[in-house]
Design an enzyme around this catalytic site. Structure first.
Site: not given
Length: 616
Positions: A276, A361, A389
């Site tokens: 990344k 979540e 969610r």
């Protein structure tokens, strides 16, 4: 420049293979230069340049389909599909989105923005393809961070039954937004160091080649041996063919692997190792900070416009640390967003009372319910659009049991550049459907502190919604104690009553000033609670006010204003009402001030509507 030769989908196929490293470097420079001006998701896109190039060479777009999980890593895909000349409009109102959008290009086959969805969507496309007897290739690209989400495993379980080609690319950079956590991350760490298996295997066979009986025995034990050492066996055991790990920055090697994967008549996972932020030192050193960055200086990565005032996340962070010190029962929970929600300091100070659940979540909410049932006071800090969610878990596991879980609902209201999938404009509507839920919104930074302290002491579910950006520092002199379901009158006059919630209190001040210039009397009330509403005050205020104006940064349907209107109607109160809210629609990306103007919830638009209402 090689990039000048790429103006439409498929142009990359005309670039010689020996020029791929040069093209990758040009793309990275293009991304860094453009995002330094517009801001955007930099680190994730720098890490997937070669992978995206390989997909575009090995596949035939738009006939073949790529589903990007979350979609924040699709910038190179946009460049290679004819959108590079629009990058100066990235995430700006009327410009191109920071995520895949089917309305932008026929190469964007599925709109994304939230995590862990790509494998499910890909499976759906595979089924549609096979029913129609087509033969295009479907590829789902999912990160190791997204693989912490339960939906991904539901899809993997389903994918194991396939008897037709479906390619899953696991982009493994050891990051989601913050560092990846959990058992799958530990497993993938093992894969990253699995070269020892190959060396061990060769050493064993070298010693036993002269002994045929020993060779026969070792072959019989081969499967058990693989179970212990071979990378990807967890996926193989599910019935998914595993290829890798593969160097994610070797374009030619990636192309070969993708072409091999296309031959497999079942689900196949290519495990790709990427870095990344690759190619830009500040992003490599601080990938979380450059996950979603504001405009920055290329030479050092520092912000072009450094913050000089505290934002709401800073206030939340400070108060949480103080509460953690005063109350050993306070626990902080996040879903892979320790940095974004402001819990990094709490994590450093109270490691044992901080939990990162990963991008999960649903699990985070039920985990919080378990902590509350065990006698603790969990605070789940989560972005508004991500909390939706976990609707079922909030309803069934928290509210049904009336457990004291605090939801710190960050990024509530308009968030701007990330667009439809990230606007926090539905939380009042979906949370207020739940019995036992209590919803607050602070007018300024001091009230956020007071509400958080109140919620920790309250014996039931509470949600505190607060916006992205600088914390409002006005109205400091108004700091009445928080009382359940009670509003806070700020300026009390007659005729017009502005009932403003949270971030709209500041705008209501501006509206009141405009109306006063027109010679109108106007009360300003800080609503504080979206649920329960202060019916006592509304009943009392109706004696002196002809018009109630509710103001909220939430969709109209199911919002605060709808509740006030229902109360007025049910009690036959003789007063007009004007509901100021976001229309029931998805809101595109753009500057928040510009979006407010377009939606009619800025001060001037609201004042104009009020004037029109009273003069009709």
């Amino acid at each position: 420049m090689l990039l000048d030769q790429i103006n439409k989908t498929g142009d990359i196929k005309n670039i010689p293979a020996n020029k791929y490293p040069e093209l990758a470097q040009e793309i990275r420079e293009f991304l860094i230069d453009n995002l330094s001006i517009t801001g955007g998701h930099l680190a994730s896109n720098l890490g997937t340049v070669e992978l995206t190039m390989a997909l575009h060479v090995a596949l035939d777009l738009p006939e073949d389909k790529i589903i990007w999980d979350v979609g924040h890593q699709s910038y190179t895909h946009k460049i290679l599909t004819g959108r590079k000349d629009k990058f100066n409009t990235l995430r700006q109102y009327g410009g191109i989105s920071g995520f895949p959008k089917r309305c932008e290009s026929d190469t964007d086959c599925f709109d994304t923005g939230h995590s862990s969805t790509s494998i499910s969507a890909g499976l759906g496309m595979v089924k549609a393809r096979d029913l129609q007897q087509d033969d295009y290739t479907v590829v789902s690209v999912i990160g190791d961070g997204s693989l912490t989400g339960g939906l991904a495993y539901e899809a993997l379980n389903n994918a194991a039954k396939l008897e037709t080609n479906f390619i899953i690319i696991l982009n493994d950079n050891e990051m989601s937004i913050s560092e990846s956590v959990g058992g799958m991350n530990k497993y993938l760490n093992g894969v990253r160091t699995a070269e020892g298996y190959l060396n061990l295997k060769e050493d064993v066979y070298a010693q036993l080649r002269k002994n045929k009986k020993a060779v026969t025995g070792i072959r019989r034990a081969k499967n058990s041996f693989k179970q212990l050492f071979v990378p990807g066996m967890v996926f193989e055991n599910l019935g998914i063919t595993y290829l890798g790990p593969v160097n994610g920055h070797d374009t030619a090697g990636l192309i070969r692997t993708i072409k091999e994967a296309k031959k497999v008549k079942k689900a196949v996972m290519i495990h790709v190792m990427t870095k990344k932020g690759k190619g830009y030192e500040p992003a490599e050193r601080h990938p979380a900070r450059f996950h979603g960055t504001e405009p920055f200086l290329v030479e050092n990565g520092l912000p072009r416009n450094p913050r000089t005032t505290a934002n709401y996340q800073d206030i939340f962070s400070t108060v949480m640390c103080k509460l953690g010190d005063r109350n050993s029962k306070v626990v902080a929970i996040t879903a892979a967003m320790a940095d974004g929600t402001g819990l990094k300091r709490f994590r450093n100070m109270y490691k044992d009372r901080f939990v990162d659940a990963g991008i999960a979540e649903e699990h985070a909410v039920t985990f919080a319910a378990g902590m509350a049932a065990g006698g603790y006071r969990p605070v789940f800090a989560v972005y508004s659009s991500f909390l939706q969610r976990a609707y079922d878990q909030i309803m069934e596991d928290v509210c049904l049991q009336n457990l004291p879980v605090v939801f710190a609902v960050d990024r509530a209201g308009l968030v701007g550049s990330d667009g439809e999938t990230h606007q926090g404009i539905f939380d009042i509507s979906y949370l207020s459907t739940m019995p036992n839920m209590h919803i607050m919104a602070p007018k300024n930074k001091w009230e956020l502190s007071d509400m958080l302290k109140f919620a920790i002491e309250f014996n039931g579910p509470t949600a505190i919604r607060y916006p992205r950006g600088n914390a409002y520092a006005g109205l400091k002199e108004f700091r009445a104690p928080i009382e359940m379901g009670k509003c806070e009158p700020i300026y009390e006059e007659k005729d017009i009553c502005l009932l403003a919630l949270g971030s709209m209190v500041k705008i209501a001040e501006e509206v009141r000033n405009i109306l006063k210039e027109q010679g109108l009397k106007c009360s300003l009330v800080n609503a504080r609670f979206a649920k329960p509403i202060d019916t006592d005050y509304i009943h009392m205020a109706a004696k002196d006010h002809k018009l109630f104006v509710t103001m909220e940064e939430n969709v109209a349907c199911g919002g605060y204003g709808e509740k006030v209107r229902a109360y007025l109607d049910e009690n036959k109160i003789d007063a007009d009402m004007l509901q100021i809210a976001i229309p029931d629609q998805f809101v595109t990306h753009g500057n928040v001030d510009k979006l407010r103007q377009e939606l009619g919830i800025d001060a001037k638009s609201i004042a104009d509507r009020i004037l029109k209402e009273i003069h009709r």
